[in-house]
Write a protein that holds these residues in place. Structure first.
Motif, PDB file in Angstrom:
ATOM      1  N   ASP A  34      27.173  44.105  43.549  1.00  0.00           N
ATOM      2  CA  ASP A  34      26.931  45.488  43.149  1.00  0.00           C
ATOM      3  C   ASP A  34      28.303  46.132  42.931  1.00  0.00           C
ATOM      4  O   ASP A  34      29.160  46.081  43.811  1.00  0.00           O
ATOM      5  CB  ASP A  34      26.168  46.184  44.278  1.00  0.00           C
ATOM      6  N   ALA A  81      25.001  43.491  39.572  1.00  0.00           N
ATOM      7  CA  ALA A  81      24.094  44.637  39.483  1.00  0.00           C
ATOM      8  C   ALA A  81      24.856  45.859  39.003  1.00  0.00           C
ATOM      9  O   ALA A  81      25.816  46.283  39.638  1.00  0.00           O
ATOM     10  CB  ALA A  81      23.466  44.901  40.842  1.00  0.00           C
ATOM     11  N   ILE A  82      24.443  46.393  37.871  1.00  0.00           N
ATOM     12  CA  ILE A  82      25.063  47.595  37.316  1.00  0.00           C
ATOM     13  C   ILE A  82      24.048  48.727  37.433  1.00  0.00           C
ATOM     14  O   ILE A  82      22.943  48.623  36.916  1.00  0.00           O
ATOM     15  CB  ILE A  82      25.476  47.373  35.845  1.00  0.00           C
ATOM     16  N   PRO A  83      24.390  49.797  38.145  1.00  0.00           N
ATOM     17  CA  PRO A  83      23.438  50.892  38.341  1.00  0.00           C
ATOM     18  C   PRO A  83      23.030  51.543  37.024  1.00  0.00           C
ATOM     19  O   PRO A  83      23.838  51.684  36.123  1.00  0.00           O
ATOM     20  CB  PRO A  83      24.193  51.890  39.219  1.00  0.00           C
ATOM     21  N   ARG A  84      21.781  51.954  36.952  1.00  0.00           N
ATOM     22  CA  ARG A  84      21.283  52.629  35.752  1.00  0.00           C
ATOM     23  C   ARG A  84      21.678  54.102  35.745  1.00  0.00           C
ATOM     24  O   ARG A  84      21.966  54.661  34.706  1.00  0.00           O
ATOM     25  CB  ARG A  84      19.762  52.500  35.673  1.00  0.00           C
ATOM     26  N   ALA A  85      21.654  54.700  36.915  1.00  0.00           N
ATOM     27  CA  ALA A  85      22.033  56.116  37.027  1.00  0.00           C
ATOM     28  C   ALA A  85      23.545  56.227  37.217  1.00  0.00           C
ATOM     29  O   ALA A  85      24.162  55.327  37.787  1.00  0.00           O
ATOM     30  CB  ALA A  85      21.310  56.748  38.210  1.00  0.00           C
ATOM     31  N   THR A  94      34.353  53.291  33.563  1.00  0.00           N
ATOM     32  CA  THR A  94      33.846  53.642  32.235  1.00  0.00           C
ATOM     33  C   THR A  94      34.847  54.478  31.453  1.00  0.00           C
ATOM     34  O   THR A  94      34.945  54.345  30.248  1.00  0.00           O
ATOM     35  CB  THR A  94      32.499  54.401  32.354  1.00  0.00           C
TER      36      THR A  94
END
Length: 99
Positions: A34, A81-85, A94
């Motif tokens: 994560d 795992a890349i968070p959606r929110a 980013t």
């Protein structure tokens, strides 16, 4: 319910070296990685106190530069795992690495 329970530890607090010490080498191994946990781990291993606040970009850069070549993260292929929110701590990636 039992009157006994497991002690509770903060993940970042356990990884943070004691005052006056520094991380020499570290290997983090996981089935699925994560990004928030990886960044938090790097900050803690670098000596930052991350409990209850969002660390600054400068702290993250210092942690990454200070741990360069001394920390490895091993994870199962394809299990990042890349968070959606949106997550504040990930803004560094980013904003800094977009084309």
């Amino acid at each position: 319910m039992s009157k006994y329970s497991w002690p509770r530890f903060s993940f970042a607090e356990v990884l943070k070296p004691p005052d006056g010490w520094r991380t020499d080498h570290a290997v983090l191994s996981t089935y699925s990685a994560d990004l928030v946990v990886i960044i938090t781990s790097l900050l803690a291993l670098g000596g930052s106190d991350v409990e209850g606040r969002t660390p600054s970009r400068v702290e993250l850069v210092r942690a990454i530069e200070g741990l360069q070549g001394r920390v490895r993260v091993l994870a199962q292929k394809g299990r990042l795992a890349i968070p959606r929110a949106p997550v504040p701590i990930l803004n560094f990636w980013t904003n800094s690495f977009s084309p």
